[in-house]
Scaffold this motif. Sequence first.
Motif, PDB file in Angstrom:
ATOM      1  N   LEU A 226     -14.948  -6.996   1.167  1.00  0.00           N
ATOM      2  CA  LEU A 226     -13.522  -6.960   0.921  1.00  0.00           C
ATOM      3  C   LEU A 226     -12.466  -6.247   1.826  1.00  0.00           C
ATOM      4  O   LEU A 226     -11.515  -7.148   2.313  1.00  0.00           O
ATOM      5  N   THR A 227     -12.969  -5.395   2.274  1.00  0.00           N
ATOM      6  CA  THR A 227     -12.056  -4.648   3.453  1.00  0.00           C
ATOM      7  C   THR A 227     -11.979  -5.551   4.612  1.00  0.00           C
ATOM      8  O   THR A 227     -10.950  -5.765   5.184  1.00  0.00           O
ATOM      9  N   ALA A 228     -13.143  -6.286   5.075  1.00  0.00           N
ATOM     10  CA  ALA A 228     -13.167  -7.103   6.164  1.00  0.00           C
ATOM     11  C   ALA A 228     -12.235  -8.272   5.804  1.00  0.00           C
ATOM     12  O   ALA A 228     -11.602  -8.700   6.735  1.00  0.00           O
ATOM     13  N   ALA A 229     -12.320  -8.864   4.603  1.00  0.00           N
ATOM     14  CA  ALA A 229     -11.414  -9.891   4.277  1.00  0.00           C
ATOM     15  C   ALA A 229      -9.942  -9.755   4.171  1.00  0.00           C
ATOM     16  O   ALA A 229      -9.253 -10.270   4.699  1.00  0.00           O
ATOM     17  N   ILE A 230      -9.556  -8.563   3.760  1.00  0.00           N
ATOM     18  CA  ILE A 230      -8.145  -8.051   3.801  1.00  0.00           C
ATOM     19  C   ILE A 230      -7.708  -7.845   5.181  1.00  0.00           C
ATOM     20  O   ILE A 230      -6.687  -8.300   5.587  1.00  0.00           O
ATOM     21  N   CYS A 231      -8.591  -7.419   6.020  1.00  0.00           N
ATOM     22  CA  CYS A 231      -8.206  -7.090   7.567  1.00  0.00           C
ATOM     23  C   CYS A 231      -8.084  -8.506   8.047  1.00  0.00           C
ATOM     24  O   CYS A 231      -7.013  -8.651   8.935  1.00  0.00           O
ATOM     25  N   SER A 232      -9.188  -9.408   7.960  1.00  0.00           N
ATOM     26  CA  SER A 232      -8.771 -10.663   8.407  1.00  0.00           C
ATOM     27  C   SER A 232      -7.689 -11.452   7.876  1.00  0.00           C
ATOM     28  O   SER A 232      -6.831 -12.308   8.772  1.00  0.00           O
ATOM     29  N   LEU A 233      -7.402 -11.267   6.651  1.00  0.00           N
ATOM     30  CA  LEU A 233      -6.023 -11.962   6.282  1.00  0.00           C
ATOM     31  C   LEU A 233      -4.763 -11.413   6.949  1.00  0.00           C
ATOM     32  O   LEU A 233      -4.059 -12.170   7.238  1.00  0.00           O
ATOM     33  N   GLU A 234      -4.489 -10.341   7.127  1.00  0.00           N
ATOM     34  CA  GLU A 234      -3.599  -9.495   7.795  1.00  0.00           C
ATOM     35  C   GLU A 234      -3.353 -10.133   9.096  1.00  0.00           C
ATOM     36  O   GLU A 234      -2.359 -10.382   9.460  1.00  0.00           O
ATOM     37  N   HIS A 235      -4.582  -9.954   9.905  1.00  0.00           N
ATOM     38  CA  HIS A 235      -4.442 -10.554  11.135  1.00  0.00           C
ATOM     39  C   HIS A 235      -3.969 -12.276  11.158  1.00  0.00           C
ATOM     40  O   HIS A 235      -3.053 -12.589  12.027  1.00  0.00           O
ATOM     41  N   LYS A 236      -4.468 -12.923  10.168  1.00  0.00           N
ATOM     42  CA  LYS A 236      -4.010 -14.224  10.064  1.00  0.00           C
ATOM     43  C   LYS A 236      -2.508 -14.353   9.804  1.00  0.00           C
ATOM     44  O   LYS A 236      -1.843 -15.325  10.085  1.00  0.00           O
ATOM     45  N   ALA A 237      -2.138 -13.440   8.973  1.00  0.00           N
ATOM     46  CA  ALA A 237      -0.689 -13.574   8.697  1.00  0.00           C
ATOM     47  C   ALA A 237       0.321 -13.278   9.901  1.00  0.00           C
ATOM     48  O   ALA A 237       1.097 -14.044   9.961  1.00  0.00           O
ATOM     49  N   TRP A 238      -0.067 -12.308  10.725  1.00  0.00           N
ATOM     50  CA  TRP A 238       0.490 -11.974  12.099  1.00  0.00           C
ATOM     51  C   TRP A 238       0.231 -13.115  12.915  1.00  0.00           C
ATOM     52  O   TRP A 238       1.114 -13.498  13.698  1.00  0.00           O
ATOM     53  N   ALA A 239      -0.920 -13.741  13.256  1.00  0.00           N
ATOM     54  CA  ALA A 239      -1.083 -14.799  14.066  1.00  0.00           C
ATOM     55  C   ALA A 239       0.046 -15.970  13.551  1.00  0.00           C
ATOM     56  O   ALA A 239       0.445 -16.545  14.410  1.00  0.00           O
ATOM     57  N   ALA A 240      -0.072 -16.392  12.199  1.00  0.00           N
ATOM     58  CA  ALA A 240       0.902 -17.084  11.770  1.00  0.00           C
ATOM     59  C   ALA A 240       2.365 -17.152  12.226  1.00  0.00           C
ATOM     60  O   ALA A 240       2.945 -17.934  12.426  1.00  0.00           O
ATOM     61  N   LEU A 241       2.749 -15.797  12.115  1.00  0.00           N
ATOM     62  CA  LEU A 241       3.930 -15.309  12.435  1.00  0.00           C
ATOM     63  C   LEU A 241       4.272 -15.508  14.054  1.00  0.00           C
ATOM     64  O   LEU A 241       5.577 -15.376  14.326  1.00  0.00           O
ATOM     65  N   CYS A 242       3.113 -15.635  14.653  1.00  0.00           N
ATOM     66  CA  CYS A 242       3.376 -15.925  16.170  1.00  0.00           C
ATOM     67  C   CYS A 242       3.541 -17.541  16.384  1.00  0.00           C
ATOM     68  O   CYS A 242       3.799 -18.063  17.479  1.00  0.00           O
ATOM     69  N   SER A 243       3.485 -18.170  15.428  1.00  0.00           N
ATOM     70  CA  SER A 243       3.558 -19.616  15.671  1.00  0.00           C
ATOM     71  C   SER A 243       4.899 -20.025  14.708  1.00  0.00           C
ATOM     72  O   SER A 243       5.687 -20.536  15.414  1.00  0.00           O
ATOM     73  N   SER A 244       4.992 -19.866  13.518  1.00  0.00           N
ATOM     74  CA  SER A 244       6.270 -20.012  12.857  1.00  0.00           C
ATOM     75  C   SER A 244       6.180 -19.268  11.443  1.00  0.00           C
ATOM     76  O   SER A 244       5.379 -19.316  11.022  1.00  0.00           O
ATOM     77  N   GLY A 245       7.368 -19.121  10.893  1.00  0.00           N
ATOM     78  CA  GLY A 245       7.593 -18.532   9.795  1.00  0.00           C
ATOM     79  C   GLY A 245       6.825 -19.440   8.743  1.00  0.00           C
ATOM     80  O   GLY A 245       6.234 -19.101   7.693  1.00  0.00           O
ATOM     81  N   ALA A 246       6.892 -20.834   8.834  1.00  0.00           N
ATOM     82  CA  ALA A 246       6.324 -21.852   8.031  1.00  0.00           C
ATOM     83  C   ALA A 246       4.773 -21.459   7.692  1.00  0.00           C
ATOM     84  O   ALA A 246       4.208 -21.848   6.469  1.00  0.00           O
ATOM     85  N   GLU A 247       4.315 -21.250   8.713  1.00  0.00           N
ATOM     86  CA  GLU A 247       2.624 -20.833   8.925  1.00  0.00           C
ATOM     87  C   GLU A 247       2.576 -19.806   7.698  1.00  0.00           C
ATOM     88  O   GLU A 247       1.074 -19.789   7.378  1.00  0.00           O
ATOM     89  N   LEU A 248       3.106 -18.918   7.498  1.00  0.00           N
ATOM     90  CA  LEU A 248       2.931 -17.755   6.641  1.00  0.00           C
ATOM     91  C   LEU A 248       2.904 -18.190   5.131  1.00  0.00           C
ATOM     92  O   LEU A 248       2.295 -17.615   4.249  1.00  0.00           O
ATOM     93  N   VAL A 249       3.937 -19.077   4.896  1.00  0.00           N
ATOM     94  CA  VAL A 249       4.046 -19.436   3.484  1.00  0.00           C
ATOM     95  C   VAL A 249       2.632 -19.842   2.841  1.00  0.00           C
ATOM     96  O   VAL A 249       2.405 -19.069   1.491  1.00  0.00           O
ATOM     97  N   PRO A 250       1.889 -20.519   2.940  1.00  0.00           N
ATOM     98  CA  PRO A 250       0.560 -20.782   2.295  1.00  0.00           C
ATOM     99  C   PRO A 250      -0.181 -19.369   1.939  1.00  0.00           C
ATOM    100  O   PRO A 250      -1.084 -19.419   1.268  1.00  0.00           O
ATOM    101  N   LEU A 251      -0.056 -18.307   2.773  1.00  0.00           N
ATOM    102  CA  LEU A 251      -0.702 -17.069   2.372  1.00  0.00           C
ATOM    103  C   LEU A 251       0.122 -16.203   1.477  1.00  0.00           C
ATOM    104  O   LEU A 251      -0.345 -15.118   1.188  1.00  0.00           O
ATOM    105  N   LEU A 252       1.093 -16.628   1.209  1.00  0.00           N
ATOM    106  CA  LEU A 252       2.217 -15.807   0.150  1.00  0.00           C
ATOM    107  C   LEU A 252       1.755 -15.988  -1.281  1.00  0.00           C
ATOM    108  O   LEU A 252       1.429 -17.088  -1.683  1.00  0.00           O
ATOM    109  N   SER A 253       1.850 -14.910  -2.197  1.00  0.00           N
ATOM    110  CA  SER A 253       1.551 -15.051  -3.568  1.00  0.00           C
ATOM    111  C   SER A 253       2.834 -15.950  -4.109  1.00  0.00           C
ATOM    112  O   SER A 253       3.877 -16.295  -3.236  1.00  0.00           O
ATOM    113  N   SER A 254       2.538 -16.311  -5.309  1.00  0.00           N
ATOM    114  CA  SER A 254       3.663 -16.756  -6.040  1.00  0.00           C
ATOM    115  C   SER A 254       5.049 -16.275  -6.120  1.00  0.00           C
ATOM    116  O   SER A 254       6.093 -16.955  -6.325  1.00  0.00           O
TER     117      SER A 254
END
Length: 135
Positions: A11-39
Amino acid sequence: MTTPTLTNPSLTAAICSLEHKAWAALCSSGAELVPLLSSNPVMIFPSNLILTSVSSPTVHDMLQGSDFQPWKSYKLSHDEVVILGKDSALIYYRVEATRDSETFRAICSSAWVLEGASEGVTGDWKMAHHQQTLI
């Protein structure tokens, strides 16, 4: 009696990976982050900015708006994950991000929750909260 543990390596590895995925999305566009957000995400930024799904502007408006400026690069360090329960976890870390001639340094935290989980369905981890404190 067994001493409770606050860590779960997978779970620790998964959460770290998700956080990196969020920052990587923000290096592309803000819209890339939207699918990772909660409701119903809550994001708290320096300079008195609190964004939610009902704020004005909403977090989705800010991320998908024409004013959004992607980061060029980022580096996370000192990241730690705290398991809050079987369906939630908190990650905190330091970040250094750049865009144009700007260097951004902050201490951040994000809360991730398992959404859509029901009997027989795995669900997805989503960012429910993100906060940044400048350093």
